[in-house]
Motif scaffolding. Structure first.
Motif, PDB file in Angstrom:
ATOM      1  N   LYS B 150       0.551  -1.192  -0.039  1.00  0.00           N
ATOM      2  CA  LYS B 150      -0.025  -0.083   0.047  1.00  0.00           C
ATOM      3  C   LYS B 150       0.725   1.110  -0.038  1.00  0.00           C
ATOM      4  O   LYS B 150       0.763   2.201  -0.676  1.00  0.00           O
ATOM      5  N   ARG B 151       1.961   1.062   0.743  1.00  0.00           N
ATOM      6  CA  ARG B 151       2.857   2.171   0.680  1.00  0.00           C
ATOM      7  C   ARG B 151       3.836   2.408  -0.353  1.00  0.00           C
ATOM      8  O   ARG B 151       4.345   3.356  -0.648  1.00  0.00           O
ATOM      9  N   LEU B 152       3.961   1.567  -1.215  1.00  0.00           N
ATOM     10  CA  LEU B 152       4.774   1.296  -2.606  1.00  0.00           C
ATOM     11  C   LEU B 152       4.006   2.107  -3.564  1.00  0.00           C
ATOM     12  O   LEU B 152       4.626   2.593  -4.414  1.00  0.00           O
ATOM     13  N   VAL B 153       2.789   1.669  -3.768  1.00  0.00           N
ATOM     14  CA  VAL B 153       1.855   2.066  -4.869  1.00  0.00           C
ATOM     15  C   VAL B 153       2.098   3.497  -5.281  1.00  0.00           C
ATOM     16  O   VAL B 153       2.457   3.739  -6.480  1.00  0.00           O
ATOM     17  N   PRO B 154       1.816   4.585  -4.279  1.00  0.00           N
ATOM     18  CA  PRO B 154       1.790   5.819  -4.728  1.00  0.00           C
ATOM     19  C   PRO B 154       3.091   6.370  -5.440  1.00  0.00           C
ATOM     20  O   PRO B 154       3.215   7.022  -6.366  1.00  0.00           O
ATOM     21  N   PRO B 155       4.332   6.015  -4.652  1.00  0.00           N
ATOM     22  CA  PRO B 155       5.570   6.487  -5.243  1.00  0.00           C
ATOM     23  C   PRO B 155       5.841   5.905  -6.458  1.00  0.00           C
ATOM     24  O   PRO B 155       6.465   6.128  -7.312  1.00  0.00           O
ATOM     25  N   ILE B 156       5.606   4.444  -6.827  1.00  0.00           N
ATOM     26  CA  ILE B 156       5.764   3.615  -7.952  1.00  0.00           C
ATOM     27  C   ILE B 156       5.005   4.274  -9.079  1.00  0.00           C
ATOM     28  O   ILE B 156       5.558   4.349 -10.242  1.00  0.00           O
ATOM     29  N   GLY B 157       3.847   4.810  -8.568  1.00  0.00           N
ATOM     30  CA  GLY B 157       2.714   5.413  -9.594  1.00  0.00           C
ATOM     31  C   GLY B 157       3.700   6.730 -10.115  1.00  0.00           C
ATOM     32  O   GLY B 157       3.861   6.775 -11.471  1.00  0.00           O
ATOM     33  N   ASN B 158       4.170   7.395  -9.288  1.00  0.00           N
ATOM     34  CA  ASN B 158       4.852   8.811  -9.460  1.00  0.00           C
ATOM     35  C   ASN B 158       6.141   8.471 -10.507  1.00  0.00           C
ATOM     36  O   ASN B 158       6.471   9.159 -11.397  1.00  0.00           O
ATOM     37  N   GLU B 159       6.892   7.084 -10.290  1.00  0.00           N
ATOM     38  CA  GLU B 159       7.936   6.954 -10.915  1.00  0.00           C
ATOM     39  C   GLU B 159       7.733   6.558 -12.249  1.00  0.00           C
ATOM     40  O   GLU B 159       8.123   6.860 -13.381  1.00  0.00           O
ATOM     41  N   PHE B 160       6.307   5.900 -12.363  1.00  0.00           N
ATOM     42  CA  PHE B 160       6.053   5.301 -13.596  1.00  0.00           C
ATOM     43  C   PHE B 160       5.839   6.550 -14.726  1.00  0.00           C
ATOM     44  O   PHE B 160       5.945   6.612 -15.998  1.00  0.00           O
ATOM     45  N   ILE B 161       5.022   7.525 -13.964  1.00  0.00           N
ATOM     46  CA  ILE B 161       4.938   8.883 -14.850  1.00  0.00           C
ATOM     47  C   ILE B 161       6.003   9.661 -15.294  1.00  0.00           C
ATOM     48  O   ILE B 161       6.154   9.920 -16.516  1.00  0.00           O
ATOM     49  N   MET B 162       6.969   9.481 -14.198  1.00  0.00           N
ATOM     50  CA  MET B 162       8.331  10.061 -14.650  1.00  0.00           C
ATOM     51  C   MET B 162       9.075   9.496 -15.982  1.00  0.00           C
ATOM     52  O   MET B 162       9.563  10.176 -16.749  1.00  0.00           O
ATOM     53  N   VAL B 163       9.054   8.113 -15.563  1.00  0.00           N
ATOM     54  CA  VAL B 163       9.551   7.370 -16.651  1.00  0.00           C
ATOM     55  C   VAL B 163       8.950   7.560 -18.077  1.00  0.00           C
ATOM     56  O   VAL B 163       9.509   7.977 -19.212  1.00  0.00           O
ATOM     57  N   LEU B 164       7.537   7.798 -17.921  1.00  0.00           N
ATOM     58  CA  LEU B 164       6.688   7.833 -19.359  1.00  0.00           C
ATOM     59  C   LEU B 164       7.161   9.007 -20.227  1.00  0.00           C
ATOM     60  O   LEU B 164       7.210   9.247 -21.364  1.00  0.00           O
ATOM     61  N   LYS B 165       7.591  10.245 -19.226  1.00  0.00           N
ATOM     62  CA  LYS B 165       7.894  11.268 -19.839  1.00  0.00           C
ATOM     63  C   LYS B 165       9.314  11.179 -20.212  1.00  0.00           C
ATOM     64  O   LYS B 165       9.500  11.931 -21.276  1.00  0.00           O
ATOM     65  N   ASP B 166      10.133  10.749 -19.277  1.00  0.00           N
ATOM     66  CA  ASP B 166      11.670  10.509 -19.736  1.00  0.00           C
ATOM     67  C   ASP B 166      11.822   9.712 -21.206  1.00  0.00           C
ATOM     68  O   ASP B 166      12.978   9.925 -21.569  1.00  0.00           O
ATOM     69  N   THR B 167      11.088   8.855 -21.449  1.00  0.00           N
ATOM     70  CA  THR B 167      11.122   8.071 -22.695  1.00  0.00           C
ATOM     71  C   THR B 167      11.448   8.938 -24.087  1.00  0.00           C
ATOM     72  O   THR B 167      11.964   8.558 -24.814  1.00  0.00           O
ATOM     73  N   SER B 168      11.250  10.258 -23.981  1.00  0.00           N
ATOM     74  CA  SER B 168      11.344  11.207 -24.821  1.00  0.00           C
ATOM     75  C   SER B 168      12.844  11.256 -25.272  1.00  0.00           C
ATOM     76  O   SER B 168      13.162  11.696 -26.453  1.00  0.00           O
ATOM     77  N   LEU B 169      13.752  10.770 -24.410  1.00  0.00           N
ATOM     78  CA  LEU B 169      15.152  10.619 -24.596  1.00  0.00           C
ATOM     79  C   LEU B 169      15.560   9.844 -25.683  1.00  0.00           C
ATOM     80  O   LEU B 169      16.806   9.789 -26.276  1.00  0.00           O
ATOM     81  N   VAL B 170      14.785   8.748 -25.816  1.00  0.00           N
ATOM     82  CA  VAL B 170      15.393   7.863 -26.896  1.00  0.00           C
ATOM     83  C   VAL B 170      15.406   8.111 -28.205  1.00  0.00           C
ATOM     84  O   VAL B 170      16.019   7.483 -29.127  1.00  0.00           O
ATOM     85  N   GLN B 171      15.046   9.534 -28.581  1.00  0.00           N
ATOM     86  CA  GLN B 171      15.328  10.067 -29.906  1.00  0.00           C
ATOM     87  C   GLN B 171      16.782  10.150 -30.103  1.00  0.00           C
ATOM     88  O   GLN B 171      17.103  10.298 -31.432  1.00  0.00           O
ATOM     89  N   MET B 172      17.374  10.453 -28.791  1.00  0.00           N
ATOM     90  CA  MET B 172      18.916  10.375 -28.983  1.00  0.00           C
ATOM     91  C   MET B 172      19.552   9.215 -29.761  1.00  0.00           C
ATOM     92  O   MET B 172      20.683   9.351 -30.339  1.00  0.00           O
ATOM     93  N   ILE B 173      19.096   8.179 -29.557  1.00  0.00           N
ATOM     94  CA  ILE B 173      19.345   7.030 -30.438  1.00  0.00           C
ATOM     95  C   ILE B 173      18.630   6.602 -31.527  1.00  0.00           C
ATOM     96  O   ILE B 173      18.668   5.459 -31.911  1.00  0.00           O
ATOM     97  N   SER B 174      17.822   7.733 -32.184  1.00  0.00           N
ATOM     98  CA  SER B 174      17.331   7.359 -33.109  1.00  0.00           C
ATOM     99  C   SER B 174      15.894   6.432 -33.233  1.00  0.00           C
ATOM    100  O   SER B 174      15.613   5.762 -34.082  1.00  0.00           O
ATOM    101  N   LEU B 175      15.532   6.443 -32.091  1.00  0.00           N
ATOM    102  CA  LEU B 175      14.184   5.687 -31.692  1.00  0.00           C
ATOM    103  C   LEU B 175      13.082   6.695 -31.876  1.00  0.00           C
ATOM    104  O   LEU B 175      13.158   7.774 -31.313  1.00  0.00           O
ATOM    105  N   VAL B 176      12.222   6.391 -32.869  1.00  0.00           N
ATOM    106  CA  VAL B 176      10.814   7.296 -32.783  1.00  0.00           C
ATOM    107  C   VAL B 176       9.941   7.105 -31.777  1.00  0.00           C
ATOM    108  O   VAL B 176       9.024   6.185 -32.012  1.00  0.00           O
ATOM    109  N   ASP B 177       9.804   8.156 -31.073  1.00  0.00           N
ATOM    110  CA  ASP B 177       8.872   7.784 -29.903  1.00  0.00           C
ATOM    111  C   ASP B 177       7.614   8.974 -30.122  1.00  0.00           C
ATOM    112  O   ASP B 177       7.766   9.717 -31.212  1.00  0.00           O
ATOM    113  N   LEU B 178       6.769   9.366 -29.399  1.00  0.00           N
ATOM    114  CA  LEU B 178       5.790  10.220 -29.432  1.00  0.00           C
ATOM    115  C   LEU B 178       6.444  11.687 -29.312  1.00  0.00           C
ATOM    116  O   LEU B 178       6.001  12.505 -30.308  1.00  0.00           O
TER     117      LEU B 178
END
Lengths: 289, 224
Positions: B150-178
């Motif tokens: 129960k105490r894990l879920v909120p911070p992991i949800g937070n981490e997930f959202i951070m990762v989702l937005k960080d994925t834009s970095l993959v364009q640096m290795i020529s992967l086409v994301d959103l």
């Protein structure tokens, strides 16, 4: 126990604070140094500076994507800008009687930043295209260039047709990128097409065998070829694609002044000297008409 | 006025499919990386709170390195620097390389989330479990973990959202994301209007996952 812990915390805080102050001071000192170095571009006669409607009065701000050797790149110390466009920029500044300041900009935003007044002129290996001429003031050519294909020696690729089934890389939003997209739209079937932010990424990928060919400006290809003996140019486009400088649409006073300055530098042989320094030959000969 | 709005809507409609295709990369990369990151994070967290001095050091060093350097640097290191130094480590699959870099990075962050959650459970729980004859691993699996979720879920949800937005970095290795697709459409269509559907897509993803994580949190609240 508790008191000693507290003292330690205080000491660490003091250390961090001292470090922050030192860094701020160093940063300030550096800014002063930077300002001094831009003064190098001031007119030798020290006369009144003319107002060309510059973004910053008295300063010629030049936008470039530093990372495109030998046109504009960082010297081996990793902080000094050098290159053909850099030296030409300094000479143009001298002719106009303006200080020169270089603004490093991401390639994708290099032209739109003219509209948002981040600098006066783009001198960054900008190919002259009809689309760019429609939206910006583009000067007459100042250096010859065309697109080339670079591969590892013995790849068997010798034309754009033979790229079928191969993997190709370009720098994003360049004329090479546009040209590849035209070929793909025209029915060329590649095994993969990848675009990168920096041109060095394309050559790294070529070395790592993740791609088979790089479509790139000849001026840059020659530089990398001189550094990597295993690479070769296997194809060159028929249509010349000379480079020009870009200014905001309607910025005609400064455009004319820069054209004049470049004409003079060209006639004096200054540009030929810079070209010889960076390319080993004068690839600007006959380009300025 | 009406005409131009209609034109804009028509343009947006034409962009939905290419954007959605690029969004697949964004979504798949974030989900896979966070899931692998949770699994890796559990082991690293357990290593961090274990009695073994060497294990503790190794796990601590892992977290120090992966939290202490930029994700972009880790991605470049794995994709370009490492294979240039050691050619045998050359990967060809961009997506796989991105998954590895993001998972390694996410594991470091999630290890700290998981460690904090485990250590927040009253030590009396572990003592009680042991006094009932449970082994350390049984006590962890049956008593401590279920309570910490129960105490894990909120911070992991937070981490997930951070990762989702960080994925834009993959364009640096020529992967086409959103994000990269948005830029590409912006330059080919010569309009910034494409940011609108793209931003809405990001908000839909984060909205759906926020809702999911809230449900999960409520579900696990029953252990309290």
């Amino acid at each position: 126990m508790n008191t000693s812990h507290c003292t330690l915390l205080k000491r660490v805080s003091a250390l961090v604070l001292a470090l922050a102050c030192a860094l701020t001071f160093a940063a300030c000192a550096k800014t002063e140094g930077g300002a001094a170095s831009t003064a190098a571009g001031t007119a030798a006669d020290g006369g009144e500076t003319v107002d060309y409607g510059n973004v910053t009065p008295g300063v010629l701000k030049i936008g470039m994507e530093v990372g495109y050797p030998p046109m504009e790149y960082l010297a081996e110390d990793g902080s000094t800008i050098t290159g053909f466009d850099y030296e030409l920029g300094l000479e143009v500044g001298k002719k106009l009687g303006l200080d020169v300041e270089f603004v490093d900009t991401a390639w994708e935003a290099i032209l739109t930043s003219l509209d948002s007044n981040r600098y006066d002129v783009v001198m960054s290996s900008l190919s002259i295209t009809a689309e760019r001429q429609a939206n910006y003031n583009i000067t007459k050519p100042y250096i010859a260039n065309n697109l080339v294909l670079v591969t590892v020696s013995g790849s068997g690729i010798d034309s754009t047709e033979s790229l079928a089934g191969k993997r190709v890389a370009t720098q994003t939003e360049t004329t090479a990128d546009d040209y590849m997209n035209e070929l793909i739209d025209g029915g060329l079937n590649l095994a993969g097409y990848n675009v990168y932010e920096k041109v060095i990424n394309c050559f790294d990928e070529l070395k790592l065998n993740r791609i088979d060919a790089v479509m790139v400006d000849k001026v840059v290809a020659l530089y990398y070829l001189a550094n990597y003996s295993e690479l070769e140019v296997v194809w060159e486009s028929d249509t010349p694609e000379p480079l020009g400088m870009g200014l905001k649409k309607g910025n005609d006073v400064l455009t004319a002044a820069i054209e004049n300055a470049v004409d003079e530098l060209y006639a004096e042989g200054t540009i030929a000297a810079i070209a010889n320094k960076y390319f080993g030959s004068d690839i600007t000969a006959g380009v300025r008409k | 006025m009406f005409e131009s709005i209609l034109h804009g809507l028509r343009q947006i409609a034409g962009w939905i499919i290419p954007l959605a295709q690029a969004a697949e990369v964004t979504l798949a990369l974030s989900v896979i990386s966070v899931v692998i990151g949770i699994i890796g994070g559990v082991f690293i967290a357990l290593g961090r709170i274990s009695r073994g001095k060497i294990l503790k050091r190794i796990c601590g060093a892992y977290i120090f390195v992966f939290r202490g350097t930029p994700l972009l640097m880790q991605l470049f290191f794995l994709w370009t620097a490492l294979p240039l130094a050691i050619p045998a480590l050359t990967m060809q699959n961009r997506f796989l390389a991105a998954v590895i870099a993001f998972s390694l990075n996410s594991a470091a962050y999630q290890a700290e989330i998981i460690r904090a959650a485990i250590q927040s459970i009253d030590p009396g729980q572990m003592e009680a479990a042991k006094s009932l004859g449970l082994t350390y691993s049984q006590a962890m699996r049956l008593i401590i973990f279920p309570q910490s979720i129960k105490r894990l879920v909120p911070p992991i949800g937070n981490e997930f959202i951070m990762v989702l937005k960080d994925t834009s970095l993959v364009q640096m290795i020529s992967l086409v994301d959103l994000m990269k697709k948005t830029n590409q459409i912006q330059s080919s269509a010569a309009t910034a209007l494409v940011y609108l559907p793209s931003a809405v897509m990001y908000l839909i993803f984060t909205g759906v996952f926020t809702w999911l994580f809230n449900r999960l949190e409520k579900h696990h609240a029953r252990y309290e």
